[in-house]
Motif scaffolding. Structure first.
Motif, short mmCIF file in Angstrom:
data_model
loop_
_atom_site.label_atom_id
_atom_site.label_comp_id
_atom_site.label_asym_id
_atom_site.label_seq_id
_atom_site.Cartn_x
_atom_site.Cartn_y
_atom_site.Cartn_z
N ALA A 67 0.83 -1.20 0.00
CA ALA A 67 0.00 0.00 0.00
C ALA A 67 0.87 1.26 0.00
N ARG A 68 1.96 1.24 0.76
CA ARG A 68 2.87 2.39 0.76
C ARG A 68 3.48 2.59 -0.63
N ALA A 69 3.81 1.49 -1.29
CA ALA A 69 4.37 1.58 -2.64
C ALA A 69 3.33 2.13 -3.60
N ALA A 70 2.08 1.69 -3.43
CA ALA A 70 1.00 2.19 -4.28
C ALA A 70 0.81 3.69 -4.08
N LEU A 71 0.86 4.12 -2.82
CA LEU A 71 0.72 5.54 -2.53
C LEU A 71 1.83 6.34 -3.19
N GLY A 72 3.05 5.82 -3.13
CA GLY A 72 4.17 6.53 -3.74
C GLY A 72 4.10 6.60 -5.24
N GLY A 73 3.33 5.68 -5.85
CA GLY A 73 3.24 5.67 -7.31
C GLY A 73 2.06 6.43 -7.89
N LEU A 74 1.16 6.94 -7.01
CA LEU A 74 -0.01 7.65 -7.51
C LEU A 74 0.36 9.07 -7.96
N HIS A 75 -0.35 9.52 -8.97
CA HIS A 75 -0.21 10.91 -9.41
C HIS A 75 -0.97 11.78 -8.41
N VAL A 76 -0.28 12.73 -7.80
CA VAL A 76 -0.87 13.58 -6.77
C VAL A 76 -1.18 14.96 -7.35
N VAL A 77 -2.40 15.42 -7.10
CA VAL A 77 -2.82 16.75 -7.55
C VAL A 77 -3.15 17.59 -6.32
N ALA A 78 -3.13 18.90 -6.48
CA ALA A 78 -3.34 19.79 -5.35
C ALA A 78 -4.71 19.62 -4.73
N ARG A 236 -5.25 3.30 -11.82
CA ARG A 236 -4.41 4.45 -12.17
C ARG A 236 -5.15 5.77 -12.00
N LEU A 237 -5.75 5.92 -10.83
CA LEU A 237 -6.43 7.16 -10.51
C LEU A 237 -5.48 8.11 -9.80
N ALA A 238 -5.69 9.40 -10.00
CA ALA A 238 -4.93 10.40 -9.27
C ALA A 238 -5.50 10.52 -7.86
N VAL A 239 -4.77 11.17 -6.96
CA VAL A 239 -5.23 11.39 -5.60
C VAL A 239 -4.92 12.84 -5.23
#
Length: 257
Positions: A67-78, A236-239
Motif C-alpha cells: 500500500a505504501r508503494a502504491a501511494l508513492g506511485g499515484l499521481h498527486v494533484v493539489a 491508475r487514478l490520481a489522488v
C-alpha cells in the motif's frame, strides 16, 4: 443493587423524608443508579446501541508495504479535479450488474448480493429474479462504525448498504470520466472496491475522499487506506494532496504483524 433500588422507592413514597422545598434527598449513589436506569431505558426504547470497540486486527506487513508503494506511485494533484464532463451514475453502467467482467461476474447473482454473501454472516437465502440465492437474512458488523446490524431483506434492508471504497464520483473527477464504458462498469462492480457497511456511515461518506472523510471506527483506518490505495493504483487514478496525507497517516497506524 436490589436493596438500593428499594431504598430509592421508599424515599420517593415516604413524605416524611421530603425536604422543605418538596424535593427528595438522594445520595450520589442513588443518582448514579437512576441515571444508569434512564440511559438504558432510552437506548432500549429507540433501538440504539453504542459502537462496539474492537481491537484493530493485525495486518500483514507485506500488505502495508504494498500500500505504501502504491501511494508513492499515484499521481498527486493539489485538489480534487474538475473534469470537463459532469458526473453521471449511468456512465458506470447498470447498478450491480452481473456482467461487469470482474469478481464473480456471470455467476447469476447481482453484485450487491455477491457482496452481501461475502461480508455478512448469512442465516437465510431466497431465490429472486436477480439471484437464485439472494441473501434474505444475516448479521453484519459494520467495518465503518463497529455497529452490529441484523439484516433482513425487505423494507428495512437499507440498514446495510454497499459502499464504493473509492467513490464513483471521486473516481470520475480523478480520471474515470475519460475511461471507456467497460472499464467504468468493471470499476463500479469490482469486489476490491466494495464493502457492506451500515447505512448511516455510507450516507455520511457520500462521495467524499479520505481528505474529508474517514470511518468513525479508527481501528479500521489502516484497512480502509490499504483498500483505497490498492484500487486507486490498480485503476491508475490520481489522488488529491489532502487525501494523500490522510492515507499516509492511516498507514502509519497499521498494527503490522
Amino acid at each position: 443493587m436490589r436493596a438500593l433500588r428499594q431504598d430509592i422507592a421508599r424515599r420517593i413514597t415516604t413524605a416524611s423524608r421530603r425536604r422543605r422545598d418538596g424535593r427528595i434527598p438522594l445520595t450520589g449513589r442513588h443518582w448514579a443508579l437512576l441515571v444508569g436506569f434512564a440511559l438504558t431505558a432510552v437506548l432500549v426504547a429507540v433501538g440504539l446501541g453504542l459502537p462496539t470497540p474492537r481491537q484493530a486486527p493485525s495486518v500483514p506487513a507485506e500488505r502495508v508495504a504494498q500500500a505504501r508503494a502504491a501511494l508513492g506511485g499515484l499521481h498527486v494533484v493539489a485538489a480534487r479535479l474538475r473534469p470537463p464532463v459532469d458526473y453521471q451514475r449511468s456512465a458506470f453502467g447498470q447498478a450491480w450488474t452481473d456482467h461487469g467482467g470482474v469478481g464473480a461476474a456471470g455467476n447469476g447473482c447481482d453484485t450487491r448480493n455477491d457482496i452481501l454473501r461475502r461480508d455478512l454472516a448469512v442465516t437465510k437465502s431466497v431465490a429472486t429474479t436477480s439471484c437464485p440465492a439472494a441473501v434474505a437474512a444475516g448479521r453484519l458488523r459494520s467495518p465503518y462504525s463497529g455497529r452490529e446490524i441484523a439484516f433482513a431483506r425487505g423494507a428495512g434492508s437499507a440498514q446495510v448498504q454497499i459502499d464504493h471504497v473509492v467513490p464513483l464520483a471521486y473516481a470520475w473527477d480523478m480520471g474515470a470520466w475519460a475511461w471507456p464504458a467497460p472499464r467504468r462498469m468493471a470499476f463500479a462492480n469490482d469486489p476490491a472496491n466494495l464493502l457492506a457497511v451500515d447505512g448511516p456511515s455510507n450516507q455520511a461518506k457520500s462521495d467524499l475522499e479520505p481528505g474529508r472523510w474517514m470511518p468513525a471506527l479508527r481501528g479500521f483506518w489502516c484497512q480502509y487506506a490499504i483498500g483505497f490505495l490498492t484500487v486507486s493504483a490498480a485503476y491508475r487514478l490520481a489522488v488529491d494532496e489532502a487525501s494523500r496525507r490522510t492515507l499516509a497517516a492511516a498507514l502509519g497506524e497499521c498494527p503490522a504483524e
